[in-house]
Scaffold this motif. Sequence first.
Motif, PDB file in Angstrom:
ATOM      1  N   PRO A  71     -87.201 -84.659  -0.895  1.00  0.00           N
ATOM      2  CA  PRO A  71     -86.940 -85.636  -1.959  1.00  0.00           C
ATOM      3  C   PRO A  71     -87.023 -85.004  -3.347  1.00  0.00           C
ATOM      4  CG  PRO A  71     -89.121 -85.958  -1.000  1.00  0.00           C
ATOM      5  CD  PRO A  71     -88.435 -84.958  -0.136  1.00  0.00           C
ATOM      6  N   THR A  72     -86.188 -85.501  -4.264  1.00  0.00           N
ATOM      7  CA  THR A  72     -86.168 -85.041  -5.655  1.00  0.00           C
ATOM      8  C   THR A  72     -86.009 -86.249  -6.568  1.00  0.00           C
ATOM      9  OG1 THR A  72     -83.767 -84.827  -5.964  1.00  0.00           O
ATOM     10  CG2 THR A  72     -84.899 -83.000  -4.841  1.00  0.00           C
ATOM     11  N   PRO A  73     -86.213 -86.072  -7.887  1.00  0.00           N
ATOM     12  CA  PRO A  73     -85.958 -87.165  -8.827  1.00  0.00           C
ATOM     13  C   PRO A  73     -84.471 -87.469  -8.994  1.00  0.00           C
ATOM     14  CG  PRO A  73     -87.497 -85.560  -9.744  1.00  0.00           C
ATOM     15  CD  PRO A  73     -86.906 -84.946  -8.524  1.00  0.00           C
ATOM     16  N   GLY A  74     -83.600 -86.650  -8.405  1.00  0.00           N
ATOM     17  CA  GLY A  74     -82.161 -86.828  -8.592  1.00  0.00           C
ATOM     18  C   GLY A  74     -81.551 -87.847  -7.644  1.00  0.00           C
ATOM     19  N   ALA A  75     -82.020 -89.056  -7.703  1.00  0.00           N
ATOM     20  CA  ALA A  75     -81.471 -90.111  -6.841  1.00  0.00           C
ATOM     21  C   ALA A  75     -80.120 -90.567  -7.374  1.00  0.00           C
ATOM     22  CB  ALA A  75     -82.443 -91.287  -6.798  1.00  0.00           C
ATOM     23  N   PRO A  76     -79.253 -91.078  -6.498  1.00  0.00           N
ATOM     24  CA  PRO A  76     -77.945 -91.573  -6.950  1.00  0.00           C
ATOM     25  C   PRO A  76     -78.094 -92.580  -8.092  1.00  0.00           C
ATOM     26  CG  PRO A  76     -77.991 -91.468  -4.569  1.00  0.00           C
ATOM     27  CD  PRO A  76     -79.388 -91.159  -5.027  1.00  0.00           C
TER      28      PRO A  76
END
Length: 471
Positions: free
Chosen positions: A31-36
């Motif tokens: 998981p990363t902060p770069g969500a859609p």
Amino acid sequence: MAPLWVQELHFPHLNIPINIDSMVSVVPSGPTPGAPGKTLYLSNLDDMIGARVFTPTIYFYPSKSDYHKPVMSTLRRALSSVLVPYYPLSGRLRETQNGKLEVFFGPEQGALMVEAHTEMSLADLGDLAVPNPAWTPLIFRFQNEEPYKILDMPLLIAQVTLFSCGGFSIGLRLCHCICDGLGAMQFISAWAATAKAGRLITKPEPCWDREFFQPRDPPLVKFPHIEFMRIDDGSSLTTSLWQAKPIQKCYRIGHEFQAWLKTVGQQDKMSTCTTFDAMAAHIWRSWVKALDVKPLDYELRLTFSVNARPKLKNRALKDGFYGNVVCVACATSTVSELVYGSLSQTTKSVREARVGVSEEYLRSTVDYVEVNRPRKLEFGGKLTITQWTRFSIYESADFGWGRPSYAGPIDLTPTPQVCVFLPEGEADRGGSGTITMVVCICLPESAAHKFTELLCLMGSTEGKTANALKQ
């Protein structure tokens, strides 16, 4: 025996047939902060017109008997791991208001990895110390891809090409908007260390923090920033260079020659110049003379990037910042001054442009881009020099198969007004602290011999003095 100061390097004309075996999108392994739907701010230093490009580089790794790990899967797993902390590289670029760029995350994300093979061996490529435009097939481009296209593109494209001898190459295209040269070295070093160790290694931890370079409110432009200004090209330089289908020339420059140029370059007792100042001045003068630029009273420009990190006195960047922290310095001189003036005069002009980059100049650059947002690369009457000699491009790229036998660019001819100073892979540092470098530059074929003579100082008073000192 006298040391070899300048040596012209040659590369073979080749046709490298490539077969593409697979193309895969590589996404972060966790998981990363770069969500859609999320976006990231890019600074105006990231968003300068000169940064809106992909920087192509190639790395060659010869076959070794102790290869144990499969190349493609090892690199792909390591990239997936390193894209967790470097998650912005899995996003895309888009324009917002007034044409400003931002990183956004949508349904189609990830870096692109391409696996290819060729029936050729690395030995068939000749001397891997000399950048060769024929290596272009080893770096992936989409079919019918537009020049300078960066919007909605993968921000990292890697082509791994396996050779019949067991060696391989990694052809990279990294979007300059995401990182400058030092930032790219930080990312590649993390990717390589992760591949080598089989676990995630990031030293230092990457830091985005592009808001550090937000423009002032209101913007305050304190300098003319001639590096961005459009200049009507009233000289013969640009037209003759682009119409002639220029060729790429490469030269090995010994550290003794660099040290000698530095001594000559500061003969007027000015403040100490650097090796870069003197080398840039010598290359610029030789290039203009070889091209026989007219008219003599026309003012030409030399631009080059200056790392502004050491200039930040009021507040330091966080460790691990990998964004663009460069300013474009610009020296100006008339054709006549370059042709008939001294090396020390031109060196002084280059030095003044370099030391003129201050923290206030950087802030003014940010504000200038905010107000004007240049949309077009200007080539009028200009040579741009890019210095790679201080990048740890060889040291950073040990993915577990040793240092590359070559690491660097391939082909300058699409942008023939760019000259690159490269470190040589196996070069030793001289006692002066300088390193043998390879200089790559583009010229019309009709001017190439004259440039070589001028670069080597053949027939000049300076050259006679240099030859006497070599004995």
